[in-house]
Scaffold this motif. Structure first.
Motif, PDB file in Angstrom:
ATOM      1  N   VAL A 126      -4.805  86.020  29.769  1.00  0.00           N
ATOM      2  CA  VAL A 126      -3.829  86.047  30.856  1.00  0.00           C
ATOM      3  C   VAL A 126      -3.720  84.623  31.369  1.00  0.00           C
ATOM      4  N   GLY A 127      -2.570  84.001  31.161  1.00  0.00           N
ATOM      5  CA  GLY A 127      -2.445  82.595  31.533  1.00  0.00           C
ATOM      6  C   GLY A 127      -3.484  81.786  30.789  1.00  0.00           C
ATOM      7  N   TYR A 128      -4.282  81.023  31.514  1.00  0.00           N
ATOM      8  CA  TYR A 128      -5.276  80.168  30.864  1.00  0.00           C
ATOM      9  C   TYR A 128      -6.692  80.748  30.908  1.00  0.00           C
ATOM     10  N   PRO A 146     -19.365  88.355  37.091  1.00  0.00           N
ATOM     11  CA  PRO A 146     -18.370  87.630  36.291  1.00  0.00           C
ATOM     12  C   PRO A 146     -17.360  88.599  35.692  1.00  0.00           C
ATOM     13  N   PHE A 147     -16.072  88.217  35.719  1.00  0.00           N
ATOM     14  CA  PHE A 147     -15.051  89.103  35.152  1.00  0.00           C
ATOM     15  C   PHE A 147     -14.048  88.373  34.266  1.00  0.00           C
ATOM     16  N   ALA A 148     -14.128  87.051  34.200  1.00  0.00           N
ATOM     17  CA  ALA A 148     -13.209  86.274  33.360  1.00  0.00           C
ATOM     18  C   ALA A 148     -13.822  84.904  33.110  1.00  0.00           C
ATOM     19  N   SER A 149     -13.308  84.219  32.081  1.00  0.00           N
ATOM     20  CA  SER A 149     -13.739  82.847  31.811  1.00  0.00           C
ATOM     21  C   SER A 149     -12.533  82.036  31.375  1.00  0.00           C
ATOM     22  N   ASP A 150     -12.671  80.716  31.521  1.00  0.00           N
ATOM     23  CA  ASP A 150     -11.610  79.868  30.980  1.00  0.00           C
ATOM     24  C   ASP A 150     -12.060  79.398  29.594  1.00  0.00           C
ATOM     25  N   TRP A 151     -11.184  78.688  28.920  1.00  0.00           N
ATOM     26  CA  TRP A 151     -11.493  78.272  27.551  1.00  0.00           C
ATOM     27  C   TRP A 151     -12.556  77.186  27.503  1.00  0.00           C
TER      28      TRP A 151
END
Length: 152
Positions: free
Chosen positions: A56-58, A93-98
């Motif tokens: 989702v997005g980045y 934690p529920f998301a991470s970036d690249w």
């Protein structure tokens, strides 16, 4: 209550970087919550019932009952303790970036509507003790604002 409306959902789907998994089942969401003794914010539950994680997005948004590294249960089981030590308090934690940084719910500040503020855990500051105050920073007031930021 903070929720997704049809306009926001259309923006999520229209974002060129969005690639979502099929919707989660309510049973899989409930199973995750029971296992971790944690209730996802209502807006996040609603999102998972529409798209069970993905890009989702980045960011890479974790989903429930997935057979890969984007599984929310796997990420919470592997990362929660370390992230809580560096955040100096309870987080999920529920998301991470690249780049390897995480987005977490701050469990210390629940809203009356069940929504939680979102923290950004920046892995680049996590190596040195003097950097600890910069490791976690406020990112969004809730999950809906988080989504709005990552697709804009």
């Amino acid at each position: 209550m903070t929720a997704f409306d049809d306009d926001l959902w259309a923006k999520v789907l229209a974002n060129e970087d969005t690639k979502l998994n099929s919707p989660a089942s309510l049973e899989d969401i409930t199973s995750f919550e029971e296992t971790h003794q944690f209730a996802l914010p209502p807006s996040h539950r609603e999102f998972l019932l529409r798209g069970n994680g993905g890009t989702v997005g980045y960011v890479r948004l974790f989903g429930v009952a997935l057979p890969n590294a984007l599984d929310l249960d796997q990420q919470v089981s592997e990362m929660r303790q370390d992230l809580e030590e560096m955040a100096n308090g309870p987080v999920i934690p529920f998301a991470s970036d690249w780049g390897g940084s995480y987005f977490c719910y701050d469990l210390r500040k629940p809203g009356a509507d069940g929504e939680l503020p979102v923290l950004y855990w920046d892995h680049e500051y996590s190596e040195e003790p003097e950097d600890l105050p910069m490791v976690c920073s406020g990112f969004a007031l809730n999950f809906v604002e988080f989504i709005q930021k990552v697709i804009s």
